[in-house]
Enzyme design. Structure first.
Site, PDB file in Angstrom:
ATOM      1  N   ILE A 133      86.957 -13.191  41.561  1.00  0.00           N
ATOM      2  CA  ILE A 133      86.122 -12.384  42.450  1.00  0.00           C
ATOM      3  C   ILE A 133      84.741 -13.012  42.599  1.00  0.00           C
ATOM      4  CG2 ILE A 133      85.282 -10.916  40.569  1.00  0.00           C
ATOM      5  CD1 ILE A 133      85.350  -8.558  42.565  1.00  0.00           C
ATOM      6  N   THR A 134      84.182 -12.907  43.796  1.00  0.00           N
ATOM      7  CA  THR A 134      82.816 -13.362  44.017  1.00  0.00           C
ATOM      8  C   THR A 134      82.159 -12.504  45.086  1.00  0.00           C
ATOM      9  OG1 THR A 134      81.404 -15.318  44.269  1.00  0.00           O
ATOM     10  CG2 THR A 134      83.222 -15.079  45.828  1.00  0.00           C
ATOM     11  N   ALA A 161      80.035 -22.026  48.174  1.00  0.00           N
ATOM     12  CA  ALA A 161      78.910 -21.136  48.480  1.00  0.00           C
ATOM     13  C   ALA A 161      77.749 -21.486  47.557  1.00  0.00           C
ATOM     14  CB  ALA A 161      79.316 -19.680  48.291  1.00  0.00           C
ATOM     15  N   CYS A 195      83.530 -14.573  39.068  1.00  0.00           N
ATOM     16  CA  CYS A 195      84.582 -15.558  38.804  1.00  0.00           C
ATOM     17  C   CYS A 195      85.489 -15.130  37.651  1.00  0.00           C
ATOM     18  CB  CYS A 195      83.988 -16.936  38.522  1.00  0.00           C
ATOM     19  SG  CYS A 195      82.859 -17.504  39.801  1.00  0.00           S
TER      20      CYS A 195
END
Length: 247
Positions: free
Chosen positions: A86-87, A164, A180
């Protein structure tokens, strides 16, 4: 300036674009690149409104905030096909999505990811930020704080998603997740590390320069409408070609 021997690559440089719209555009470009309907690689450089994305390895336990809380904040959570966990994306974070045919570029996936990290490392170095790689967790780091993330997908040899770099975005939303999927790290930005204002536009220019250098590209600017028109034209062209072969 065009470097002798460089390869022309279209560059769509956008300010703020909704995540799903950018994802749809990437997928269209991947299909066009796979069929060689578009003969050039494409790089998208942009920022997103606030959004959480879940990679292929993401677990919901790494989202600490409730869905109701995020709905009140109007921050969507979107599962995607990139690698990683996840970010968060938001204004002030520069996101780069290269649509590159790895075979034609003569790259394997490891070399490709390493070059994405190197682009961010050189950009950070331009501002005298001592970022480094981490052999366990991809991306770039300042001590145990993540400055830039990498999450890619490759379909039939063509890349999408990308990296990113945190320039001057709000870091607060990272407190609502385990970034992450890690519980013992921090997240930082160029602005946080330097304790001074950083121009996103200046960082964009630095990223473009290092993309050209590391991939041997000559980035040729193209606007959103022209790129969409090109993709649509290529889609129609492919349909006509398939019909002619089957007749």
């Amino acid at each position: 300036m065009t470097v002798p021997g460089s390869t022309t690559c279209f560059c769509l440089d956008m300010p703020l674009k909704e995540y799903r719209a950018a994802l749809d555009l990437q997928r269209s470009l991947v299909r066009a690149r796979q069929t060689n309907a578009i003969e050039n690689d494409v790089v998208l450089i942009l920022e997103h409104p606030p959004v959480f994305t879940l990679g292929r390895r993401a677990g919901v336990e790494n989202l600490k905030a409730s869905r109701a809380f995020l709905e009140r904040k109007k921050i969507p959570v979107i599962p995607v096909e990139r690698g990683g966990d996840i970010t968060f994306h938001g204004p002030g974070q520069l996101v780069v999505y290269p649509i590159i045919d790895l075979t034609k570029a003569g790259l394997n996936i490891l070399d490709y990811v390493t070059r994405l990290e190197e682009i961010m490392l050189r950009t950070a170095s331009d501002w005298n930020i001592p970022a480094k790689r981490n052999s366990v967790n991809r991306g770039i780091w300042v001590s145990n704080k993540k400055l830039g993330s990498v999450g890619i997908s490759v379909q039939r040899g063509v890349t999408f998603h990308g990296f990113a770099l945190n320039v001057n975005l709000s870091l607060k939303p990272f407190k609502w997740i385990h970034p992450c999927g890690l519980t013992d790290i921090g997240v930082t930005s160029m602005e946080r590390e330097l304790s001074q204002k950083i121009s996103v536009n200046q960082v964009r220019k630095a990223l473009m320069h290092h993309i050209e250098t590391l991939f041997g590209f000559n980035l040729v600017s193209i606007d959103d409408n022209k790129l969409v028109h090109l993709v649509n034209h290529c889609a129609v062209k492919n349909v006509i070609m398939k019909q002619s072969r089957s007749s």
